[in-house]
Design an enzyme around this catalytic site. Structure first.
Site, PDB file in Angstrom:
ATOM      1  CE  LYS A 175      -2.058   3.097   1.743  1.00 14.60           C
ATOM      2  NZ  LYS A 175      -1.867   4.473   1.164  1.00 14.60           N
ATOM      3  CD  GLU A 250      12.248   2.104  12.001  1.00 13.81           C
ATOM      4  OE1 GLU A 250      12.624   3.231  12.382  1.00 13.81           O
ATOM      5  OE2 GLU A 250      12.448   1.065  12.664  1.00 13.81           O
ATOM      6  CB  CYS A 284      12.434  10.101   8.101  1.00 18.54           C
ATOM      7  SG  CYS A 284      13.555   8.934   7.364  1.00 18.54           S
ATOM      8  CD  GLU A 384       8.678  14.405  10.647  1.00 15.57           C
ATOM      9  OE1 GLU A 384       7.513  13.960  10.671  1.00 15.57           O
ATOM     10  OE2 GLU A 384       9.662  13.719  10.318  1.00 15.57           O
TER      11      GLU A 384
HETATM   12  P1  NAP Z   1       1.844   9.235   6.625  1.00 14.00           P
HETATM   13  O1  NAP Z   1       0.829  10.260   6.420  1.00 14.00           O
HETATM   14  O2  NAP Z   1       2.031   8.669   7.977  1.00 14.00           O
HETATM   15  O3  NAP Z   1       1.496   8.059   5.602  1.00 14.00           O
HETATM   16  C1  NAP Z   1       2.319   6.917   5.454  1.00 14.00           C
HETATM   17  C2  NAP Z   1       1.497   5.792   4.836  1.00 14.00           C
HETATM   18  O4  NAP Z   1       0.488   5.367   5.759  1.00 14.00           O
HETATM   19  C3  NAP Z   1       0.751   6.213   3.566  1.00 14.00           C
HETATM   20  O5  NAP Z   1       0.769   5.132   2.651  1.00 14.00           O
HETATM   21  C4  NAP Z   1      -0.651   6.464   4.090  1.00 14.00           C
HETATM   22  O6  NAP Z   1      -1.640   6.374   3.096  1.00 14.00           O
HETATM   23  C5  NAP Z   1      -0.774   5.355   5.115  1.00 14.00           C
HETATM   24  N1  NAP Z   1      -1.834   5.565   6.118  1.00 14.00           N
HETATM   25  C6  NAP Z   1      -2.327   6.737   6.572  1.00 14.00           C
HETATM   26  N2  NAP Z   1      -3.302   6.511   7.495  1.00 14.00           N
HETATM   27  C7  NAP Z   1      -3.414   5.163   7.619  1.00 14.00           C
HETATM   28  C8  NAP Z   1      -4.253   4.299   8.405  1.00 14.00           C
HETATM   29  N3  NAP Z   1      -5.166   4.785   9.253  1.00 14.00           N
HETATM   30  N4  NAP Z   1      -4.107   2.965   8.254  1.00 14.00           N
HETATM   31  C9  NAP Z   1      -3.187   2.459   7.404  1.00 14.00           C
HETATM   32  N5  NAP Z   1      -2.381   3.217   6.644  1.00 14.00           N
HETATM   33  C10 NAP Z   1      -2.478   4.556   6.750  1.00 14.00           C
HETATM   34  O7  NAP Z   1       3.292   9.741   6.171  1.00 14.00           O
HETATM   35  P2  NAP Z   1       3.673  10.511   4.824  1.00 14.00           P
HETATM   36  O8  NAP Z   1       3.103  11.889   4.873  1.00 14.00           O
HETATM   37  O9  NAP Z   1       3.388   9.658   3.650  1.00 14.00           O
HETATM   38  O10 NAP Z   1       5.274  10.580   4.970  1.00 14.00           O
HETATM   39  C11 NAP Z   1       5.941  11.529   5.748  1.00 14.00           C
HETATM   40  C12 NAP Z   1       6.282  10.982   7.135  1.00 14.00           C
HETATM   41  O11 NAP Z   1       7.029   9.789   7.016  1.00 14.00           O
HETATM   42  C13 NAP Z   1       7.151  11.904   7.959  1.00 14.00           C
HETATM   43  O12 NAP Z   1       6.663  11.933   9.277  1.00 14.00           O
HETATM   44  C14 NAP Z   1       8.518  11.223   7.935  1.00 14.00           C
HETATM   45  O13 NAP Z   1       9.359  11.516   9.024  1.00 14.00           O
HETATM   46  C15 NAP Z   1       8.145   9.798   7.895  1.00 14.00           C
HETATM   47  N6  NAP Z   1       9.229   8.993   7.348  1.00 14.00           N
HETATM   48  C16 NAP Z   1       9.933   8.161   8.185  1.00 14.00           C
HETATM   49  C17 NAP Z   1      10.978   7.398   7.694  1.00 14.00           C
HETATM   50  C18 NAP Z   1      11.765   6.478   8.590  1.00 14.00           C
HETATM   51  O14 NAP Z   1      12.405   5.566   8.081  1.00 14.00           O
HETATM   52  N7  NAP Z   1      11.754   6.676   9.894  1.00 14.00           N
HETATM   53  C19 NAP Z   1      11.302   7.468   6.338  1.00 14.00           C
HETATM   54  C20 NAP Z   1      10.567   8.314   5.515  1.00 14.00           C
HETATM   55  C21 NAP Z   1       9.526   9.059   6.039  1.00 14.00           C
HETATM   56  P3  NAP Z   1      -2.245   7.659   2.317  1.00 14.00           P
HETATM   57  O15 NAP Z   1      -1.332   8.807   2.580  1.00 14.00           O
HETATM   58  O16 NAP Z   1      -2.255   7.216   0.905  1.00 14.00           O
HETATM   59  O17 NAP Z   1      -3.605   7.875   2.872  1.00 14.00           O
END
Ligand code: NAP
Ligand code: MG
Length: 484
Positions: A175, A250, A284, A384
């Site tokens: 996904k 993560e 991140c 963040e």
């Molecule tokens: P996000 O909003 O948390 O979304 C991540 C994924 O989770 C997306 O595919 C999203 O789908 C899905 N998702 C959202 N709500 C969900 C739910 N209730 N159930 C299941 N899946 C759900 O993060 P993002 O905006 O894509 O990415 C930015 C974030 O990622 C930042 O906080 C960054 O720090 C973090 N990040 C961390 C790392 C690491 O390795 N620690 C690496 C890269 C990024 P949809 O958005 O399609 O709805």
């Protein structure tokens, strides 16, 4: 496959059949949509899980050489389509073309690295206390794993999960973020073309709260690997907690770079600018706090501001130093935090607006922005942003620097600039971070090194990347075999 078919379930490309319309935009020119299509429904998500479950036994029974052959073939295909994949990535995510090229190249490397897991994810034979009994461990795939990924490294992050999962005999429901489905689809097309059997990897594109939720609440899922924000990661961990399946989350970061007076100040400034503004701050591991000893505060601040002002911002396709933010939502977040920092009393030294007099409707661009007079209790020092906004905090000694660096809920990556190896060692010991850099940027990692955070940045279940990443994707059984 047609332009609108983003769902890949049991080896077939399909249109989504939900009520959810997704429109993919170039963040440098959001007014002309690239493609619109229908997201997957909950029913399709369940079909994807069913397909992965049906393929699980056969895939788990393949030999290591059959599995690694597919991985190597995918890597070769990614190399052969390198330019086209990089363009796809830049068009929907916005990062500079050279960053996309590097990421696509890394995806090929990741497939080759993780292919070896097919042969090396080993159990062990242990000395037995009973001479009649042979004692050893065997590794088995978990079964069906759900991979939920963000948009910021939209081919590398899915690849390091998927390649490790598939090489060790798991089947996958993938996904991706709704912001970056084109590169996700391209990746799955190459898996298909490389000969991966139907059902082994299934792709469902749709919102996390529906499609993601459907997958994660399905009892047929045997493991979950998530990368994304801390809020969503915590929600997912709670959703699956009752089932006790392996779960890896993560999450976010608020990564510090500490600079001591004995550091090479120009190198420290280069690293801070690269870590804070590279990838538009959308890593991140991005540097968001520059924690500086007061003796070198003025010199370092001037050097960082000069670098921020030197950065060329523009559409990713023109390969500037910095592209736009990924989406309207992230654009709004960037400007909201700039306002928050000013309201809290931080001093803006540069940036804070749209570059080159661009209007609000001409792409999600923001200038590299530097704040000083930031204190640790401010929201800009705690939360963040995920944009190119750097906060400078002044400290008067090493102890205070480490205390401030650790004074956040996150603990992903941290860097120290110094020429003193005793300080380097103390920092390594005392910093709460899963990745520690000495005289390097908070961003960037090598694939043979384990990767993951501490505190609110990670579930701390199992590191990703590295030569033991297979541990997450396999069970270990302890076997006692006594001859009859
Ligand atoms: P996000 O909003 O948390 O979304 C991540 C994924 O989770 C997306 O595919 C999203 O789908 C899905 N998702 C959202 N709500 C969900 C739910 N209730 N159930 C299941 N899946 C759900 O993060 P993002 O905006 O894509 O990415 C930015 C974030 O990622 C930042 O906080 C960054 O720090 C973090 N990040 C961390 C790392 C690491 O390795 N620690 C690496 C890269 C990024 P949809 O958005 O399609 O709805
Ligand atoms: Mg987009």
């Amino acid at each position: 496959m047609t332009d609108t078919q983003f769902q890949y379930i049991d080896g077939e490309w399909r249109d989504g059949d939900s009520d959810d319309e997704l429109t993919i935009r170039d963040p440098a020119a959001p007014d002309d949509p690239i493609v619109s299509f229908t997201g997957a429904s909950r029913g399709q998500a369940a079909d994807a899980v069913a397909a992965a479950e049906a393929a699980s036994g056969t895939w788990a029974a393949t030999t290591p050489d059959e599995r690694d052959a597919v991985m190597y073939a995918v890597a070769d295909r990614i190399d052969d389509h390198h330019a086209e994949l990089a363009e796809t990535l830049t068009r929907e995510e916005g990062k500079p073309l050279s960053s996309s090229r590097a990421e696509v190249g890394r995806a090929a490397e990741l497939f080759r690295f993780f292919a070896s897991f097919a042969r090396t994810a080993a159990g062990e034979t242990l000395p037995s206390s009973d001479p009649e009994t042979v004692t050893y461990t065997v590794r088995e795939p978990l079964g069906v794993v759900a991979l939920v990924t963000p948009w910021n490294f939209p081919i590398a992050t899915p690849t390091w999960k998927l390649a490790a999962a598939v090489a060790t005999g798991n089947t996958v429901v993938f996904k991706p973020s709704s912001e970056t489905p084109m590169i996700a689809r391209a990746l799955v097309e190459h898996l298909e073309a490389a000969g991966l059997p139907a059902g082994v990897v299934n792709l469902v594109v749709g919102s996390g709260s529906t499609v993601g939720d459907e997958i994660l609440t399905d009892d047929r899922i045997d493991g979950v690997s998530f990368t994304g924000s801390t809020d969503v990661g915590r929600h997912i961990a709670e959703t699956v907690a009752g089932r006790g399946i392996p779960t890896q989350t993560e999450m976010g970061g608020k990564n510090p770079q500490v600079v001591l007076p004995d550091a090479d100040i120009q190198k420290a400034a280069d690293a801070a600018a690269a870590g804070a503004f590279g990838l538009t701050g959308q890593a991140c591991t991005a540097t968001s706090r520059l924690i500086v000893h007061e003796e070198v505060l003025a010199e370092l601040t001037d050097a960082v501001v000069a670098r921020a002002e030197d950065m060329q911002t523009g559409p990713g396709m023109d390969d500037p130093d910095m592209g736009p933010a990924v989406s309207a939502a992230q654009d709004e977040t960037n400007f909201r935090y700039i306002e928050v920092a000013e309201d809290e009393g931080a001093t803006r030294l540069t940036g804070g607006g749209r570059p080159d007099g661009r209007g609000d409707d001409a792409g999600y661009f923001v200038e590299p922005t530097v704040f000083t007079d930031v204190t640790s209790d401010m929201r800009i020092a705690q939360e963040e942003v995920f944009g190119p906004v750097l906060s400078i905090l002044s400290v008067s000694n090493f102890e205070e620097a480490v205390r401030v660096a650790n004074d956040v809920e996150y603990g992903l990556s941290a860097s120290l600039f110094t020429s003193d190896m005793a300080s380097a060692r103390r920092f390594t010991d005392e910093i709460d971070a899963g990745v520690v850099k000495i005289n390097g940027t908070t961003t960037g990692s090598q694939i043979q090194m384990p990767f993951g955070g501490m505190k609110a940045s990670s579930s701390e279940t199992q590191k990703e990347l590295g030569h033991r990443a297979y541990e997450f994707y396999t069970h270990k059984k302890a076997v006692y075999r006594t001859d009859p």
